[in-house]
Design a protein around this motif. Structure first.
Motif, short mmCIF file in Angstrom:
data_model
loop_
_atom_site.label_atom_id
_atom_site.label_comp_id
_atom_site.label_asym_id
_atom_site.label_seq_id
_atom_site.Cartn_x
_atom_site.Cartn_y
_atom_site.Cartn_z
N ILE A 58 1.23 -1.21 -0.01
CA ILE A 58 -0.68 0.52 -0.74
C ILE A 58 0.86 0.91 0.05
O ILE A 58 0.61 1.72 -0.71
CB ILE A 58 -0.91 -0.25 1.83
N LEU A 59 1.94 1.38 0.77
CA LEU A 59 3.18 2.40 0.44
C LEU A 59 3.81 2.14 -0.89
O LEU A 59 3.76 4.14 -1.28
CB LEU A 59 3.84 2.07 2.25
N ALA A 60 4.10 1.23 -0.78
CA ALA A 60 4.71 1.26 -2.59
C ALA A 60 3.59 2.28 -3.68
O ALA A 60 3.85 3.18 -4.39
CB ALA A 60 4.93 0.04 -2.95
N ILE A 61 2.26 2.62 -3.32
CA ILE A 61 1.40 2.85 -4.20
C ILE A 61 1.44 4.64 -3.81
O ILE A 61 1.71 5.51 -5.05
CB ILE A 61 -0.09 2.49 -4.24
N SER A 62 1.41 4.96 -3.02
CA SER A 62 1.74 6.10 -2.42
C SER A 62 2.66 6.62 -3.18
O SER A 62 2.88 8.02 -3.56
CB SER A 62 1.44 7.04 -0.55
N ALA A 63 4.01 6.01 -2.67
CA ALA A 63 5.26 5.91 -3.21
C ALA A 63 5.44 6.14 -4.90
O ALA A 63 6.52 7.37 -5.19
CB ALA A 63 6.75 5.28 -2.57
N ILE A 64 4.55 5.70 -5.40
CA ILE A 64 4.89 5.51 -7.05
C ILE A 64 4.58 6.98 -7.22
O ILE A 64 4.95 7.17 -7.96
CB ILE A 64 4.51 4.81 -7.53
N GLY A 65 3.00 7.41 -6.54
CA GLY A 65 2.96 9.12 -6.90
C GLY A 65 3.63 9.56 -6.40
O GLY A 65 4.04 11.31 -7.29
N LEU A 66 4.06 9.99 -5.20
CA LEU A 66 4.78 10.68 -5.18
C LEU A 66 6.21 11.11 -5.43
O LEU A 66 6.75 12.36 -6.35
CB LEU A 66 5.31 10.42 -3.75
N ASN A 67 6.92 10.04 -6.51
CA ASN A 67 7.99 9.47 -7.16
C ASN A 67 7.80 10.23 -8.71
O ASN A 67 8.37 10.92 -9.17
CB ASN A 67 8.36 8.32 -7.83
N ILE A 68 6.39 10.10 -9.14
CA ILE A 68 5.86 10.88 -10.34
C ILE A 68 5.91 12.47 -9.51
O ILE A 68 6.62 12.72 -11.00
CB ILE A 68 4.37 10.49 -10.23
N LEU A 69 5.71 13.07 -8.90
CA LEU A 69 5.13 14.20 -8.23
C LEU A 69 6.95 15.22 -8.39
O LEU A 69 7.00 15.93 -9.03
CB LEU A 69 4.21 14.32 -7.78
N VAL A 70 7.61 14.07 -7.33
CA VAL A 70 9.01 14.58 -6.90
C VAL A 70 9.87 14.61 -7.81
O VAL A 70 10.65 15.07 -8.69
CB VAL A 70 9.17 14.51 -6.02
N GLY A 71 10.08 13.31 -8.05
CA GLY A 71 11.30 12.29 -8.91
C GLY A 71 11.24 12.98 -10.68
O GLY A 71 12.51 12.84 -10.84
N TYR A 72 9.61 12.72 -11.08
CA TYR A 72 9.58 12.84 -12.80
C TYR A 72 9.29 13.92 -13.03
O TYR A 72 10.28 15.00 -13.85
CB TYR A 72 8.67 11.60 -13.03
N CYS A 73 8.45 15.24 -12.35
CA CYS A 73 8.16 16.83 -12.48
C CYS A 73 9.10 17.33 -12.10
O CYS A 73 8.60 18.65 -12.17
CB CYS A 73 6.60 16.20 -12.11
N GLY A 74 9.99 17.19 -10.53
CA GLY A 74 10.18 18.13 -10.12
C GLY A 74 10.14 19.10 -8.81
O GLY A 74 10.43 19.91 -9.01
#
Length: 354
Positions: free
Chosen positions: A58-74
């Motif tokens: 479950i936390l991996a799902i939320s981390a994926i979303g946060l990674n899209i915002l922070v890691g991919y979009c900055g």
């Protein structure tokens, strides 16, 4: 144009843009999915499902979303737990006010409601960035915490402020046993991970990365910063909403607003820093690390015959988190995902037929 990468030839842009362009990676993912769906349920205990595996997924799902915002979009965000709370309370109210609603529809609607809220709080990203945006998202976290504590409608006028969930039903199937909940969450994780992989390889994903690298240059070549930033916030919040609904219904069963406090947001940020920003695989590595480390720290003193208080263990946990974040930022900014990629390249000693 013919070129060579990791010992294998590729000939077209289409082959390079495939989900898993290398045969070994495809075989590895097939094996991992078979192990996850068929082998893990044979050996894992109910305690492992409840305390380790399901929270990790479950936390991996939320981390994926946060990674899209922070890691991919900055775009920095410190309010991910607040959007998880939006998804959890949306799912709770949907099941309370529409008793016969299918839980899959509840997940989709919860994610959609969280995405709408995320777009609202993502509007400041159009004018501010960096630390200023971090403060804005932190304010979103505090506002959502206050909202769910003070407005009793969200808790169905509960006197204590806590809520209890109803059983999960899917087409007449009650998801009750730990292994059933594991299968259900794992299925959601697989679908959302494939969706995220396709998104980051699509045109919108490339626009996210262009904004991350240099937003002024991205605007010059025709990328709309408004569209790119708000879609990143929407996708991030959608994943947070779905994970929040699963966290409340599958993992907790009953919760109060403090279940989604600022500490959860920090832990999610630690996940993508330690796992690797700009890497979906790093989201899984970071989630596994954050879930497993506290349990290991609790067991470690007993293995060595030491008597350490729970409060001291909690402080040690924070110290280790901080030290690891500093270590990865200095030594390997791309986190555990980069270490995994380096090890995989070193082990790939011979070319497989493509």
């Amino acid at each position: 144009m013919l070129y060579r990468e990791n010992g294998q030839f590729k000939t077209t842009y289409r082959s390079d843009q495939q989900m898993l362009p290398i045969l070994q990676d495809r075989l590895f993912m097939v094996v991992m999915l078979l192990v996850a769906f068929l082998v893990v349920p044979l050996f894992a205990s109910d305690y492992a499902f409840r305390a380790l595996i399901v929270p990790f997924l479950i936390l991996a799902i939320s981390a994926i979303g946060l990674n899209i915002l922070v890691g991919y979009c900055g775009q920095i965000s410190l309010g991910q737990a607040g959007f998880m709370a939006v998804g959890a309370y949306a799912a709770y109210n949907l099941t309370v006010r529409i008793p016969d609603i299918n839980f899959l529809l509840v997940l989709l609607l919860s994610g959609g409601i969280a995405a709408a809220v995320g777009i609202v709080f993502g509007i400041p990203s159009l004018r501010i960035k960096g630390l200023y945006l971090a403060v804005a998202t932190l304010a979103a976290q505090f506002f959502l915490d206050w909202l769910f504590i003070r407005v009793k409608w969200f808790t169905n006028n509960s006197a204590s402020g806590s809520v209890s969930t109803s059983p999960i039903e899917l087409f007449g199937w009650v998801v009750d046993r730990p292994v059933e909940r594991y299968w259900f969450v794992l299925g959601v994780v697989v679908v959302l991970t494939l969706a995220a992989k396709n998104l980051v390889r699509s045109a919108i994903g490339r626009s996210w990365m262009a904004i991350r690298d240099m937003d002024v240059a991205a605007a010059v070549i025709g990328i709309r910063p408004v569209h790119a930033k708000l879609t990143a916030f929407a996708v991030c919040s959608f994943y947070a909403g779905v994970s929040g609904a699963l966290w409340g219904f599958v993992h907790l069963g009953a919760w109060e607003p403090l279940a989604f406090n600022i500490n959860v947001s920090f832990n999610l940020l630690f996940m993508i820093i330690i796992g690797g920003m700009g890497s979906l695989l790093g989201s899984f590595f970071g989630a596994a690390f954050i879930v497993v480390l506290p349990l290991l720290l609790n067991q470690l003193p007993g293995w060595f015959g030491l008597n350490i208080s729970t409060a001291l263990l909690s402080h040690i946990e924070f110290m280790i988190f901080g030290a690891l974040i500093v270590f990865f930022l200095i030594v390997e900014p791309h986190g555990l995902a980069r270490l995994w990629a380096i090890g995989k390249e070193k082990l790939r000693l011979w070319p497989f037929p493509h």
